[in-house]
Scaffold this motif. Structure first.
Motif, PDB file in Angstrom:
ATOM      1  N   GLY A  76       0.819  -1.211   0.000  1.00  0.00           N
ATOM      2  CA  GLY A  76       0.000   0.000   0.000  1.00  0.00           C
ATOM      3  C   GLY A  76       0.850   1.257   0.000  1.00  0.00           C
ATOM      4  N   ALA A  77       1.942   1.244   0.754  1.00  0.00           N
ATOM      5  CA  ALA A  77       2.836   2.401   0.791  1.00  0.00           C
ATOM      6  C   ALA A  77       3.472   2.646  -0.578  1.00  0.00           C
ATOM      7  CB  ALA A  77       3.902   2.202   1.855  1.00  0.00           C
ATOM      8  N   VAL A  78       3.818   1.580  -1.280  1.00  0.00           N
ATOM      9  CA  VAL A  78       4.400   1.721  -2.626  1.00  0.00           C
ATOM     10  C   VAL A  78       3.368   2.286  -3.599  1.00  0.00           C
ATOM     11  CG1 VAL A  78       5.352   0.437  -4.584  1.00  0.00           C
ATOM     12  CG2 VAL A  78       6.130  -0.076  -2.277  1.00  0.00           C
ATOM     13  N   VAL A  79       2.129   1.818  -3.507  1.00  0.00           N
ATOM     14  CA  VAL A  79       1.064   2.302  -4.392  1.00  0.00           C
ATOM     15  C   VAL A  79       0.786   3.779  -4.117  1.00  0.00           C
ATOM     16  CG1 VAL A  79      -1.404   2.088  -4.912  1.00  0.00           C
ATOM     17  CG2 VAL A  79       0.008   0.039  -4.705  1.00  0.00           C
ATOM     18  N   LEU A  80       0.797   4.161  -2.840  1.00  0.00           N
ATOM     19  CA  LEU A  80       0.434   5.528  -2.465  1.00  0.00           C
ATOM     20  C   LEU A  80       1.571   6.535  -2.602  1.00  0.00           C
ATOM     21  CD1 LEU A  80      -1.776   4.800   0.639  1.00  0.00           C
ATOM     22  CD2 LEU A  80      -2.517   5.661  -1.585  1.00  0.00           C
ATOM     23  N   PHE A  81       2.799   6.082  -2.679  1.00  0.00           N
ATOM     24  CA  PHE A  81       3.935   6.996  -2.704  1.00  0.00           C
ATOM     25  C   PHE A  81       3.824   8.056  -3.810  1.00  0.00           C
ATOM     26  CE2 PHE A  81       8.267   8.438  -3.314  1.00  0.00           C
ATOM     27  CZ  PHE A  81       8.671   8.672  -2.002  1.00  0.00           C
ATOM     28  N   PRO A  82       3.555   7.683  -5.062  1.00  0.00           N
ATOM     29  CA  PRO A  82       3.463   8.728  -6.093  1.00  0.00           C
ATOM     30  C   PRO A  82       2.299   9.701  -5.862  1.00  0.00           C
ATOM     31  CG  PRO A  82       3.332   6.537  -7.083  1.00  0.00           C
ATOM     32  CD  PRO A  82       3.426   6.350  -5.620  1.00  0.00           C
ATOM     33  N   VAL A  83       1.192   9.211  -5.345  1.00  0.00           N
ATOM     34  CA  VAL A  83       0.053  10.086  -5.041  1.00  0.00           C
ATOM     35  C   VAL A  83       0.460  11.072  -3.945  1.00  0.00           C
ATOM     36  CG1 VAL A  83      -2.299  10.151  -4.138  1.00  0.00           C
ATOM     37  CG2 VAL A  83      -1.633   8.340  -5.726  1.00  0.00           C
ATOM     38  N   MET A  84       1.162  10.563  -2.944  1.00  0.00           N
ATOM     39  CA  MET A  84       1.580  11.415  -1.834  1.00  0.00           C
ATOM     40  C   MET A  84       2.619  12.454  -2.273  1.00  0.00           C
ATOM     41  SD  MET A  84      -0.238  10.696   0.743  1.00  0.00           S
ATOM     42  CE  MET A  84       0.699  11.620   1.928  1.00  0.00           C
ATOM     43  N   VAL A  85       3.458  12.109  -3.238  1.00  0.00           N
ATOM     44  CA  VAL A  85       4.396  13.097  -3.783  1.00  0.00           C
ATOM     45  C   VAL A  85       3.609  14.243  -4.407  1.00  0.00           C
ATOM     46  CG1 VAL A  85       6.123  13.515  -5.583  1.00  0.00           C
ATOM     47  CG2 VAL A  85       6.323  11.509  -4.122  1.00  0.00           C
ATOM     48  N   TRP A 106       2.533  12.623   5.477  1.00  0.00           N
ATOM     49  CA  TRP A 106       3.821  12.142   4.991  1.00  0.00           C
ATOM     50  C   TRP A 106       4.612  11.469   6.097  1.00  0.00           C
ATOM     51  CZ3 TRP A 106       6.981  10.806   1.215  1.00  0.00           C
ATOM     52  CH2 TRP A 106       6.592  11.090  -0.084  1.00  0.00           C
ATOM     53  N   ALA A 107       4.535  12.020   7.310  1.00  0.00           N
ATOM     54  CA  ALA A 107       5.252  11.404   8.431  1.00  0.00           C
ATOM     55  C   ALA A 107       4.717   9.993   8.686  1.00  0.00           C
ATOM     56  CB  ALA A 107       5.098  12.274   9.682  1.00  0.00           C
ATOM     57  N   ILE A 108       3.408   9.827   8.603  1.00  0.00           N
ATOM     58  CA  ILE A 108       2.819   8.492   8.776  1.00  0.00           C
ATOM     59  C   ILE A 108       3.303   7.559   7.672  1.00  0.00           C
ATOM     60  CG2 ILE A 108       0.659   7.174   8.801  1.00  0.00           C
ATOM     61  CD1 ILE A 108      -0.647   9.752   9.981  1.00  0.00           C
ATOM     62  N   LEU A 109       3.276   8.034   6.429  1.00  0.00           N
ATOM     63  CA  LEU A 109       3.733   7.200   5.307  1.00  0.00           C
ATOM     64  C   LEU A 109       5.203   6.808   5.474  1.00  0.00           C
ATOM     65  CD1 LEU A 109       3.142   5.922   2.521  1.00  0.00           C
ATOM     66  CD2 LEU A 109       3.945   8.067   1.515  1.00  0.00           C
ATOM     67  N   LEU A 110       6.038   7.747   5.861  1.00  0.00           N
ATOM     68  CA  LEU A 110       7.458   7.443   6.042  1.00  0.00           C
ATOM     69  C   LEU A 110       7.683   6.463   7.192  1.00  0.00           C
ATOM     70  CD1 LEU A 110       9.056  10.942   5.395  1.00  0.00           C
ATOM     71  CD2 LEU A 110       9.018   8.960   3.864  1.00  0.00           C
ATOM     72  N   TRP A 111       6.879   6.557   8.232  1.00  0.00           N
ATOM     73  CA  TRP A 111       6.975   5.604   9.339  1.00  0.00           C
ATOM     74  C   TRP A 111       6.595   4.203   8.854  1.00  0.00           C
ATOM     75  CZ3 TRP A 111       3.660   5.740  14.446  1.00  0.00           C
ATOM     76  CH2 TRP A 111       4.194   4.829  15.360  1.00  0.00           C
ATOM     77  N   ILE A 112       5.534   4.128   8.055  1.00  0.00           N
ATOM     78  CA  ILE A 112       5.119   2.836   7.495  1.00  0.00           C
ATOM     79  C   ILE A 112       6.233   2.253   6.625  1.00  0.00           C
ATOM     80  CG2 ILE A 112       3.528   1.740   5.863  1.00  0.00           C
ATOM     81  CD1 ILE A 112       1.384   3.746   6.936  1.00  0.00           C
TER      82      ILE A 112
END
Length: 125
Positions: A76-85, A106-112
């Motif tokens: 999920g983090a890989v799928v969401l990374f470009p959207v989050m950018v 972003w902090a939550i995503l980076l922690w994941i």
């Protein structure tokens, strides 16, 4: 305890993105009346490319669902990374009013990503 906090944050993060993706299809949340003109121009440009908004919405929904469950959280983090950018860059360069929220997300995503770093090692061999 740390794992429980990450799980709660991941569920909230996933639900936030699922809601954002579903809203792109069903438009149930009103557009703020005080939205910056630059943001309106950007959304207009994105809407000109007819397939882009549905693609972003599908990525948000699928990524949000994947990030809720610990077994699929790394994917999920890989799928969401470009959207989050895209979300972060929009709030840095176009409309800074939501930058604090974007940074928290972003902090939550980076922690994941950090907690699942061993699962990503094969991608970089």
């Amino acid at each position: 305890m740390k794992q429980k906090i990450l799980t709660v944050l991941s569920v909230l993060f996933g639900l936030l993105l699922i809601n954002g993706g579903l809203n792109k299809f069903f438009n149930y949340m009103p557009v703020p009346e005080d939205m910056a003109e630059e943001m309106m121009k950007d959304f207009g440009a994105i809407m000109e490319i007819s397939w882009l908004m549905p693609l972003i919405a599908i990525a948000e929904i699928i990524g949000g669902l994947l990030i809720i469950f610990p077994k699929t959280r790394a994917l999920g983090a890989v799928v969401l990374f470009p959207v989050m950018v895209g979300i972060l860059l929009t709030h840095i360069f176009v409309d800074t009013s939501g930058l604090l929220i974007a940074l928290v997300i972003w902090a939550i995503l980076l922690w994941i990503i950090y907690e699942n770093r061993e699962k990503y090692r094969p991608m970089f061999k």
